[in-house]
Design an enzyme around this catalytic site. Structure first.
Site, PDB file in Angstrom:
ATOM      1  N   GLY A 134       5.043  -0.966   2.781  1.00 45.82           N
ATOM      2  CA  GLY A 134       4.212   0.198   2.521  1.00 45.82           C
ATOM      3  C   GLY A 134       5.008   1.484   2.425  1.00 45.82           C
ATOM      4  N   HIS A 172       0.813  -1.214   0.000  1.00 49.52           N
ATOM      5  CA  HIS A 172       0.000   0.000   0.000  1.00 49.52           C
ATOM      6  C   HIS A 172       0.851   1.270   0.000  1.00 49.52           C
ATOM      7  CE1 HIS A 172       0.886   0.619   4.311  1.00 49.52           C
ATOM      8  NE2 HIS A 172       0.789  -0.699   4.404  1.00 49.52           N
ATOM      9  N   ASP A 173       0.385   2.245  -0.753  1.00 44.57           N
ATOM     10  CA  ASP A 173       0.944   3.602  -0.779  1.00 44.57           C
ATOM     11  C   ASP A 173       2.344   3.684  -1.377  1.00 44.57           C
ATOM     12  OD1 ASP A 173      -1.338   4.820   0.774  1.00 44.57           O
ATOM     13  OD2 ASP A 173      -0.569   3.450   2.305  1.00 44.57           O
TER      14      ASP A 173
END
Length: 269
Positions: free
Chosen positions: A143, A125-126
């Site tokens: 992340g 994520h991200d």
């Protein structure tokens, strides 16, 4: 909406609401979610899952068992709708996983153009991934990782959350990347140690010898000078204003980051 020119195997599931572009090819046993956008000329070979609010750019090929757009693997994720955006002409090999963003991290994971993601590599994520990046087999990005253009990560390497890997850097196989890697740097080991510059990659990218020599000189001034890495970098800035690769390194070092800088000496910051 499904373009008339799309070819979809009858054993695949395309949920209502999905947008399927021109000349898309979807092989058997694929599942495309209702908020997915597949750009023109995308190909899902077979057994591919594309889910979440995910956009896949033109000409990208996704191989069997990849799961693209799954929920972020974060204990802070509460089911909010976040995004994954993948650019054009990417090759995503078998078993690759890419997750959407988290609200705490800005809500989006972004992948650029022309990248090669080999089998079972993971983008969490991200993450922000640039263009023409290569992740070899089993590379793991935690992340909030940033990979700049043309970075290459060797098989089985792992990148700590919030870490940056600069443009055209090279990370050796099985390396643990705990701290930021400067542009054009070469890192190996666990823990990862900066071992010099990716001179071969610089040459292959068309950088001429005089420029490479200047980058090597700047590298020595930064990492072998008497001061700290950041003070050494700041001190030589005026000397290299006309040398874009060195300025890339100096700007990278000067930028705010959650992580320290990788260096040849673990005790030098």
């Amino acid at each position: 909406m499904i373009a008339a020119s799309a070819r979809i195997h009858p054993l695949s599931v395309i949920e209502d609401g999905a947008v399927i572009g021109e000349n898309v090819v979807i092989g058997p046993f694929c599942h495309v979610g209702p908020k997915v956008v597949l750009g023109d000329d995308v190909e899902l070979l077979s057994h591919v899952v594309v889910t979440g609010r995910t956009t896949v750019g033109r000409g990208t090929r996704i191989f069997p068992s990849a799961v693209i757009g799954g929920d972020p693997q974060s204990i802070h994720h509460g089911g909010e709708e976040t995004t994954l955006t993948i650019g054009e002409r990417n090759t995503i090999r078998e078993g690759v996983t890419m997750n959407t963003g988290t609200t705490d991290g800005g809500g989006k994971t972004v992948v650029g153009d022309g990248n090669l993601f080999l089998a079972y590599s993971h983008i969490a994520h991200d993450c922000i991934v640039g263009n023409n990046v290569i992740l070899s087999n089993n590379v793991m990005l935690a992340g909030h990782v940033t990979l700049e253009d043309r970075a290459i990560l060797g098989g089985g390497s792992a990148v700590h959350q919030f870490t940056r890997v600069g443009r055209q850097a090279f990370v050796g196989g099985l390396s643990a990347v705990s701290y930021d890697v400067i542009p054009y740097g070469m890192l190996n080991g666990n823990p990862g140690i900066l071992g010099g510059l990716n001179v071969v990659g610089m040459s292959r990218a068309g950088m001429d010898k005089p420029t490479i020599h200047r980058v090597r000189r700047a590298y020595k001034q930064i990492f072998e000078g008497e001061g700290s890495i950041r003070s050494n970098a700041a001190a030589i800035r005026g000397e290299y204003l006309d040398c874009a690769p060195v300025m890339h390194i100096l700007d990278f070092i000067a930028s705010d980051s959650d992580r320290a800088l990788s260096s040849p000496n673990r005790n030098k910051g």
